[in-house]
Design a protein around this motif. Structure first.
Motif, mmCIF file in Angstrom:
data_model
loop_
_atom_site.group_PDB
_atom_site.id
_atom_site.type_symbol
_atom_site.label_atom_id
_atom_site.label_comp_id
_atom_site.label_asym_id
_atom_site.label_seq_id
_atom_site.Cartn_x
_atom_site.Cartn_y
_atom_site.Cartn_z
ATOM 1 N N GLU A 62 0.836 -1.194 0.000
ATOM 2 C CA GLU A 62 0.000 0.000 0.000
ATOM 3 C C GLU A 62 0.873 1.247 0.000
ATOM 4 O O GLU A 62 2.049 1.205 0.355
ATOM 5 N N VAL A 79 -6.409 -2.043 17.035
ATOM 6 C CA VAL A 79 -7.278 -1.995 15.858
ATOM 7 C C VAL A 79 -8.609 -2.686 16.116
ATOM 8 O O VAL A 79 -9.553 -2.535 15.349
ATOM 9 N N THR A 89 -8.506 3.123 15.798
ATOM 10 C CA THR A 89 -8.806 3.115 14.365
ATOM 11 C C THR A 89 -10.255 3.502 14.073
ATOM 12 O O THR A 89 -10.585 3.815 12.924
ATOM 13 N N GLU A 97 -6.231 2.439 3.769
ATOM 14 C CA GLU A 97 -5.062 1.653 4.171
ATOM 15 C C GLU A 97 -5.290 0.981 5.525
ATOM 16 O O GLU A 97 -6.054 1.475 6.351
ATOM 17 N N ARG A 98 -4.591 -0.122 5.753
ATOM 18 C CA ARG A 98 -4.720 -0.877 7.003
ATOM 19 C C ARG A 98 -3.750 -0.322 8.040
ATOM 20 O O ARG A 98 -2.665 -0.852 8.244
ATOM 21 N N ASN A 117 0.843 2.472 8.357
ATOM 22 C CA ASN A 117 0.924 1.123 7.794
ATOM 23 C C ASN A 117 2.370 0.787 7.434
ATOM 24 O O ASN A 117 2.632 -0.180 6.726
#
Length: 246
Positions: A62, A79, A89, A97-98, A117
């Motif tokens: 990403e 998270v 989060t 994006e994670r 990330n």
């Protein structure tokens, strides 16, 4: 996203899967594939166009993002939470994006927490050897003396940990309420670090806020608000985390 080439182990580390050192071990152990072929050469360079697998799992490359959140009290630095409590989060509902938090702030503490990330960036900022200073403001019950607080610099043994601060400063004291507000600077952050130190001294913390993280401050943010880091801020944090080269 660009087709910039980077070393394979660095790309794996940035993805957050593992540290760069462990990524190197995975490569030499034959656990990594690039475009379907096992790659054991540490000098291999890849781009975002390459398909990478680590232990059979495709690596998601990403665009790297960096955020600062003014975490309110009563929020989990994670998270997700198995008790369905609010997590950091949750303040980023529109982010594709994670992202994940860099380190932790206690559930009952507020202040700066960073989310990204970029696994390699996170690992460097969290590692105590890099000496990233974090400044906290603590309100405590009782008014400790300077000799008592000097013990913070020397280190206080709590359970199996030696807990230290690199500095402290009295901000105010209130004899009527028998409380004090103290600024405490750390270069590492063990579980409930400041709370455990102060409890051991006999001055329990009633409120705790992280006001500075490296070059970053809470200026312009209210609890629950966030903003992306500027490229200059990311660069400055990287430079601070590179004071000691691995």
């Amino acid at each position: 996203m660009t087709n910039k080439f980077e070393r394979l182990q660095k790309v794996i580390a940035k993805s957050g899967v593992t540290s760069r050192r462990k990524a190197e071990q995975l490569i030499t152990d034959g656990k990594v594939k690039v475009n379907g072929s096992i790659t054991t050469e540490l000098g291999t360079k890849v781009s975002t166009a390459d398909e990478i697998e680590v232990n059979g799992v495709p690596l998601q490359q990403e665009a790297l993002v960096y955020y600062m959140l003014y975490k309110p009290r009563g929020v989990i630095s994670s998270v997700k939470d198995d008790k369905n409590r609010k997590v950091v989060t949750d303040f980023f509902p529109g982010i594709q994006e994670r992202i994940f938090p860099i380190g932790r702030l206690d559930y009952d503490s507020s202040g700066i927490i960073l989310l990204t990330n970029d696994g390699e960036f996170a690992n460097h900022l969290m590692h105590p050897r890099y000496g990233i200073e974090k400044v906290y403001v603590a309100k405590v019950k009782g008014i400790p003396s300077k000799p008592e607080l000097n013990k913070l610099r020397k280190g206080i043994k709590v359970d199996r940990d030696i807990l230290k601060a690199v500095g402290y400063k009295f901000l105010s004291t209130d004899k009527d309420t028998n409380t004090a507000i103290i600024e405490i600077t750390l270069q590492e952050g063990k579980n409930r670090h400041i709370r455990r130190m102060m409890e051991q001294l006999g001055y329990p913390v009633t409120k705790l806020k992280r006001e500075r993280y490296g070059v970053l401050t809470l200026k312009g943010l209210k609890p629950g608000e966030s903003r992306p880091l500027t490229p200059h801020e990311v660069k400055m944090m990287r430079q601070q985390a590179s004071k000691i080269v691995e």
